[in-house]
Design a protein around this motif. Sequence first.
Motif, mmCIF file in Angstrom:
data_model
loop_
_atom_site.group_PDB
_atom_site.id
_atom_site.type_symbol
_atom_site.label_atom_id
_atom_site.label_comp_id
_atom_site.label_asym_id
_atom_site.label_seq_id
_atom_site.Cartn_x
_atom_site.Cartn_y
_atom_site.Cartn_z
ATOM 1 N N ASP A 4 0.839 -1.205 -0.272
ATOM 2 C CA ASP A 4 -0.596 0.339 0.030
ATOM 3 C C ASP A 4 0.864 1.247 -0.206
ATOM 4 O OD1 ASP A 4 -2.299 -1.627 0.291
ATOM 5 O OD2 ASP A 4 -2.870 -1.662 1.629
ATOM 6 N N ASN A 5 1.946 1.352 0.601
ATOM 7 C CA ASN A 5 3.159 2.378 1.289
ATOM 8 C C ASN A 5 3.967 2.207 -0.834
ATOM 9 O OD1 ASN A 5 2.459 3.281 3.164
ATOM 10 N ND2 ASN A 5 4.105 2.241 4.634
ATOM 11 N N ILE A 6 4.467 1.376 -1.484
ATOM 12 C CA ILE A 6 4.090 1.574 -2.910
ATOM 13 C C ILE A 6 3.359 2.392 -3.494
ATOM 14 C CG2 ILE A 6 5.652 0.612 -4.586
ATOM 15 C CD1 ILE A 6 6.950 -1.894 -2.047
ATOM 16 N N GLN A 7 2.023 1.807 -3.465
ATOM 17 C CA GLN A 7 0.700 1.955 -3.925
ATOM 18 C C GLN A 7 1.119 3.833 -4.238
ATOM 19 O OE1 GLN A 7 -0.808 0.359 -7.139
ATOM 20 N NE2 GLN A 7 -0.768 2.691 -7.526
ATOM 21 N N LYS A 8 1.326 4.224 -2.932
ATOM 22 C CA LYS A 8 1.200 5.540 -2.689
ATOM 23 C C LYS A 8 2.504 6.937 -3.262
ATOM 24 C CE LYS A 8 -1.641 5.207 1.966
ATOM 25 N NZ LYS A 8 -1.109 4.944 3.034
ATOM 26 N N CYS A 9 3.640 5.850 -3.439
ATOM 27 C CA CYS A 9 4.755 5.971 -4.441
ATOM 28 C C CYS A 9 4.315 6.440 -5.485
ATOM 29 C CB CYS A 9 5.826 5.407 -3.856
ATOM 30 S SG CYS A 9 6.840 5.083 -2.819
ATOM 31 N N LEU A 10 3.708 5.108 -5.853
ATOM 32 C CA LEU A 10 3.363 5.195 -7.130
ATOM 33 C C LEU A 10 2.410 6.157 -7.930
ATOM 34 C CD1 LEU A 10 3.617 1.380 -8.270
ATOM 35 C CD2 LEU A 10 4.659 3.264 -9.544
ATOM 36 N N ASP A 11 1.392 6.978 -7.025
ATOM 37 C CA ASP A 11 0.427 7.744 -7.416
ATOM 38 C C ASP A 11 0.542 9.129 -6.762
ATOM 39 O OD1 ASP A 11 -1.579 5.331 -7.122
ATOM 40 O OD2 ASP A 11 -2.275 5.938 -5.750
ATOM 41 N N ASN A 12 1.802 9.383 -5.436
ATOM 42 C CA ASN A 12 2.469 10.353 -6.357
ATOM 43 C C ASN A 12 3.430 10.725 -7.258
ATOM 44 O OD1 ASN A 12 0.567 11.302 -4.444
ATOM 45 N ND2 ASN A 12 2.484 10.073 -2.811
ATOM 46 N N GLU A 13 3.634 10.058 -8.579
ATOM 47 C CA GLU A 13 4.365 10.310 -9.118
ATOM 48 C C GLU A 13 6.471 9.991 -9.003
ATOM 49 O OE1 GLU A 13 3.276 10.103 -12.075
ATOM 50 O OE2 GLU A 13 1.644 10.166 -11.581
ATOM 51 N N ASN A 14 5.904 8.775 -7.213
ATOM 52 C CA ASN A 14 7.818 8.555 -7.423
ATOM 53 C C ASN A 14 7.817 7.145 -7.506
ATOM 54 O OD1 ASN A 14 10.062 7.977 -6.020
ATOM 55 N ND2 ASN A 14 9.747 8.919 -3.956
ATOM 56 N N ALA A 15 8.098 6.546 -9.146
ATOM 57 C CA ALA A 15 8.439 5.709 -9.685
ATOM 58 C C ALA A 15 9.400 5.314 -9.331
ATOM 59 C CB ALA A 15 8.263 5.535 -10.823
ATOM 60 N N ILE A 16 10.376 6.231 -9.670
ATOM 61 C CA ILE A 16 11.811 5.324 -9.530
ATOM 62 C C ILE A 16 11.676 5.370 -7.165
ATOM 63 C CG2 ILE A 16 14.641 6.242 -8.162
ATOM 64 C CD1 ILE A 16 14.040 7.949 -11.081
ATOM 65 N N GLY A 17 11.758 5.521 -6.675
ATOM 66 C CA GLY A 17 10.789 5.005 -5.163
ATOM 67 C C GLY A 17 10.536 4.136 -4.865
ATOM 68 N N ALA A 18 9.254 4.201 -6.055
ATOM 69 C CA ALA A 18 8.603 2.723 -5.531
ATOM 70 C C ALA A 18 9.614 1.328 -5.977
ATOM 71 C CB ALA A 18 7.263 2.907 -6.490
ATOM 72 N N ILE A 19 10.264 1.515 -7.277
ATOM 73 C CA ILE A 19 11.317 0.164 -7.769
ATOM 74 C C ILE A 19 12.217 -0.396 -6.423
ATOM 75 C CG2 ILE A 19 12.551 0.241 -9.711
ATOM 76 C CD1 ILE A 19 11.506 1.665 -11.126
ATOM 77 N N SER A 20 12.472 1.036 -6.550
ATOM 78 C CA SER A 20 13.677 0.658 -4.979
ATOM 79 C C SER A 20 12.752 -0.313 -3.937
ATOM 80 C CB SER A 20 14.306 1.652 -4.376
ATOM 81 O OG SER A 20 15.239 1.559 -3.323
ATOM 82 N N LEU A 21 11.823 -0.409 -3.779
ATOM 83 C CA LEU A 21 11.464 -0.844 -2.409
ATOM 84 C C LEU A 21 10.791 -1.791 -3.284
ATOM 85 C CD1 LEU A 21 8.932 2.257 -1.131
ATOM 86 C CD2 LEU A 21 11.110 1.512 -0.040
ATOM 87 N N LEU A 22 10.277 -1.812 -4.252
ATOM 88 C CA LEU A 22 9.834 -3.045 -5.009
ATOM 89 C C LEU A 22 11.095 -4.285 -4.867
ATOM 90 C CD1 LEU A 22 7.114 -1.430 -6.594
ATOM 91 C CD2 LEU A 22 7.196 -3.669 -6.146
ATOM 92 N N ASP A 23 11.708 -3.394 -5.531
ATOM 93 C CA ASP A 23 13.587 -4.611 -5.513
ATOM 94 C C ASP A 23 13.786 -5.162 -4.685
ATOM 95 O OD1 ASP A 23 13.605 -3.419 -8.430
ATOM 96 O OD2 ASP A 23 15.364 -2.753 -7.911
ATOM 97 N N ARG A 24 13.562 -4.501 -3.545
ATOM 98 C CA ARG A 24 13.628 -5.402 -2.032
ATOM 99 C C ARG A 24 13.086 -5.472 -1.583
ATOM 100 N NH1 ARG A 24 14.721 -0.047 2.064
ATOM 101 N NH2 ARG A 24 14.466 1.177 -0.143
ATOM 102 N N LEU A 25 11.760 -6.314 -1.801
ATOM 103 C CA LEU A 25 10.285 -6.019 -1.916
ATOM 104 C C LEU A 25 11.039 -8.156 -2.003
ATOM 105 C CD1 LEU A 25 7.642 -6.779 0.546
ATOM 106 C CD2 LEU A 25 6.915 -5.735 -1.555
ATOM 107 N N ILE A 26 10.803 -7.571 -3.467
ATOM 108 C CA ILE A 26 11.048 -8.887 -4.235
ATOM 109 C C ILE A 26 12.389 -9.709 -4.028
ATOM 110 C CG2 ILE A 26 10.879 -9.934 -7.164
ATOM 111 C CD1 ILE A 26 9.212 -8.006 -7.463
ATOM 112 N N GLU A 27 13.215 -9.502 -3.607
ATOM 113 C CA GLU A 27 14.620 -10.538 -2.872
ATOM 114 C C GLU A 27 13.749 -11.061 -1.640
ATOM 115 O OE1 GLU A 27 17.678 -7.631 -1.995
ATOM 116 O OE2 GLU A 27 18.231 -7.421 -3.684
ATOM 117 N N GLN A 28 13.280 -10.116 -0.868
ATOM 118 C CA GLN A 28 12.739 -11.388 0.426
ATOM 119 C C GLN A 28 11.061 -12.125 -0.396
ATOM 120 O OE1 GLN A 28 10.856 -7.913 2.990
ATOM 121 N NE2 GLN A 28 13.035 -7.046 3.344
#
Length: 89
Positions: A4-28
Amino acid sequence: ASLDNIQKCLDNENAIGAISLLDRLIEQDATNDRAYYLRGNAYRKLGDWKNAIDNYSQAIELNPSSPAKQAYKMANDILNFFNKDMYNQ
């Protein structure tokens, strides 16, 4: 970070931040289809169609009923519609 926090990043046009968070999440957890779907959306927002489609494909592989299925189709439709010859006139 939660999805949900990652979706908020995307909604706020912070795609690079979202990708960084998603990379870590997918690693886990590499089985999280929604994370791949959201990462596909983030790449699409950046205009990186190859990575967007790759992530949508991974999400679909993990969950055939993922919303990534529709996003994948729409991305391919857009890319197939794009006519590079128009720019060479």
